[in-house]
Design a protein around this motif. Structure first.
Motif, mmCIF file in Angstrom:
data_model
loop_
_atom_site.group_PDB
_atom_site.id
_atom_site.type_symbol
_atom_site.label_atom_id
_atom_site.label_comp_id
_atom_site.label_asym_id
_atom_site.label_seq_id
_atom_site.Cartn_x
_atom_site.Cartn_y
_atom_site.Cartn_z
ATOM 1 N N ASP A 37 31.769 -50.373 43.286
ATOM 2 C CA ASP A 37 31.239 -50.248 42.175
ATOM 3 C C ASP A 37 32.641 -50.356 41.163
ATOM 4 N N LEU A 38 33.767 -49.838 41.840
ATOM 5 C CA LEU A 38 35.120 -50.488 41.283
ATOM 6 C C LEU A 38 35.057 -51.670 41.204
ATOM 7 N N ALA A 39 34.722 -52.731 42.175
ATOM 8 C CA ALA A 39 35.440 -53.672 42.434
ATOM 9 C C ALA A 39 34.782 -54.644 41.567
ATOM 10 N N GLU A 40 33.368 -55.036 41.486
ATOM 11 C CA GLU A 40 32.479 -55.076 41.103
ATOM 12 C C GLU A 40 32.319 -54.808 39.303
ATOM 13 N N ASN A 41 33.068 -54.154 38.213
ATOM 14 C CA ASN A 41 32.926 -52.984 37.535
ATOM 15 C C ASN A 41 34.328 -53.274 36.683
ATOM 16 N N GLY A 42 34.968 -53.055 37.508
ATOM 17 C CA GLY A 42 36.552 -52.455 37.562
ATOM 18 C C GLY A 42 38.046 -53.690 37.672
ATOM 19 N N GLY A 43 37.490 -54.636 38.188
ATOM 20 C CA GLY A 43 38.056 -55.787 38.934
ATOM 21 C C GLY A 43 38.951 -55.164 40.211
ATOM 22 N N TRP A 44 38.788 -54.221 40.968
ATOM 23 C CA TRP A 44 39.623 -52.771 41.460
ATOM 24 C C TRP A 44 39.414 -53.939 43.043
ATOM 25 N N GLU A 45 40.897 -53.869 43.767
ATOM 26 C CA GLU A 45 40.787 -54.154 45.319
ATOM 27 C C GLU A 45 41.304 -53.377 46.217
ATOM 28 N N LEU A 46 40.531 -53.153 47.153
ATOM 29 C CA LEU A 46 41.525 -51.753 48.325
ATOM 30 C C LEU A 46 42.353 -51.972 48.406
ATOM 31 N N ALA A 47 43.129 -51.505 48.520
ATOM 32 C CA ALA A 47 44.965 -51.483 48.622
ATOM 33 C C ALA A 47 45.065 -50.966 50.292
ATOM 34 N N ARG A 48 44.923 -49.288 50.154
ATOM 35 C CA ARG A 48 44.878 -48.660 51.310
ATOM 36 C C ARG A 48 43.768 -47.517 51.185
ATOM 37 N N VAL A 49 43.719 -47.105 53.079
ATOM 38 C CA VAL A 49 42.502 -45.807 53.330
ATOM 39 C C VAL A 49 43.498 -45.142 54.024
ATOM 40 N N ARG A 50 43.344 -43.723 53.829
ATOM 41 C CA ARG A 50 44.264 -42.867 54.861
ATOM 42 C C ARG A 50 43.318 -41.619 54.468
ATOM 43 N N ILE A 51 42.791 -41.040 55.964
ATOM 44 C CA ILE A 51 41.550 -40.271 56.644
ATOM 45 C C ILE A 51 43.047 -38.667 56.831
ATOM 46 N N THR A 52 42.606 -37.921 56.190
ATOM 47 C CA THR A 52 43.813 -36.734 56.342
ATOM 48 C C THR A 52 43.244 -36.364 57.439
ATOM 49 N N PRO A 53 43.749 -35.003 58.075
ATOM 50 C CA PRO A 53 43.171 -34.598 59.580
ATOM 51 C C PRO A 53 41.874 -33.433 59.260
ATOM 52 N N ASP A 54 41.524 -33.263 57.397
ATOM 53 C CA ASP A 54 40.820 -32.007 57.202
ATOM 54 C C ASP A 54 38.994 -32.459 57.505
ATOM 55 N N GLY A 55 39.469 -34.322 57.535
ATOM 56 C CA GLY A 55 38.327 -35.042 57.257
ATOM 57 C C GLY A 55 38.482 -35.883 55.254
ATOM 58 N N THR A 56 39.361 -35.844 54.422
ATOM 59 C CA THR A 56 38.669 -36.267 53.248
ATOM 60 C C THR A 56 39.363 -37.794 53.383
ATOM 61 N N HIS A 57 38.870 -38.839 52.843
ATOM 62 C CA HIS A 57 39.614 -39.823 52.486
ATOM 63 C C HIS A 57 40.666 -40.231 51.321
ATOM 64 N N ARG A 58 41.713 -40.678 51.595
ATOM 65 C CA ARG A 58 42.773 -40.382 49.884
ATOM 66 C C ARG A 58 42.204 -42.194 50.058
ATOM 67 N N VAL A 59 41.845 -43.023 49.341
ATOM 68 C CA VAL A 59 41.569 -44.490 49.075
ATOM 69 C C VAL A 59 42.489 -44.671 47.872
ATOM 70 N N VAL A 60 43.079 -45.355 48.003
ATOM 71 C CA VAL A 60 44.059 -46.153 46.553
ATOM 72 C C VAL A 60 43.386 -48.032 46.576
ATOM 73 N N VAL A 61 43.139 -47.717 45.161
ATOM 74 C CA VAL A 61 43.015 -49.390 45.227
ATOM 75 C C VAL A 61 43.806 -50.309 44.099
ATOM 76 N N ARG A 62 43.822 -50.771 43.629
ATOM 77 C CA ARG A 62 44.361 -51.663 43.281
ATOM 78 C C ARG A 62 44.267 -53.262 42.352
ATOM 79 N N ARG A 63 44.996 -53.455 41.208
ATOM 80 C CA ARG A 63 44.671 -54.795 40.207
ATOM 81 C C ARG A 63 46.047 -55.480 39.803
ATOM 82 N N LYS A 64 45.349 -56.171 39.285
ATOM 83 C CA LYS A 64 46.618 -57.617 38.762
ATOM 84 C C LYS A 64 46.521 -57.030 37.260
ATOM 85 N N ILE A 65 47.902 -56.769 36.960
ATOM 86 C CA ILE A 65 47.646 -56.412 35.186
ATOM 87 C C ILE A 65 48.088 -57.950 34.717
#
Length: 77
Positions: A37-65
């Motif tokens: 949904d982020l990619a199709e509607n906002g033009g975002w692409e996946l830059a980085r995914v990091r899984i923390t020790p407690d199991g949460t996912h930190r997702v970083v997305v990016r798009r060109k300006i």
């Protein structure tokens, strides 16, 4: 939930980054739908995914300006 930041990684290319913290209990299918949904509607692409020790996912997305150049109008009399 997120804070967009701007960074220049290459010459003449500026990226806007957005961080998302996804809880540990989210299913893989739900995360996929969220990212699609982020990619199709906002033009975002996946830059980085990091899984923390407690199991949460930190997702970083990016798009060109994309900067628009103002057209110059000349007055002809």
């Amino acid at each position: 939930m997120s804070a967009a930041t701007r960074r220049a990684l290459q010459r003449n290319v500026e990226w806007e980054f957005d961080d998302h913290l996804l809880p540990r209990g989210m299913s893989r299918n739900l995360v996929t739908r969220f990212l699609v949904d982020l990619a199709e509607n906002g033009g975002w692409e996946l830059a980085r995914v990091r899984i923390t020790p407690d199991g949460t996912h930190r997702v970083v997305v990016r798009r060109k300006i994309i900067r628009q150049v103002r057209p110059q109008f000349y007055y002809v009399a």
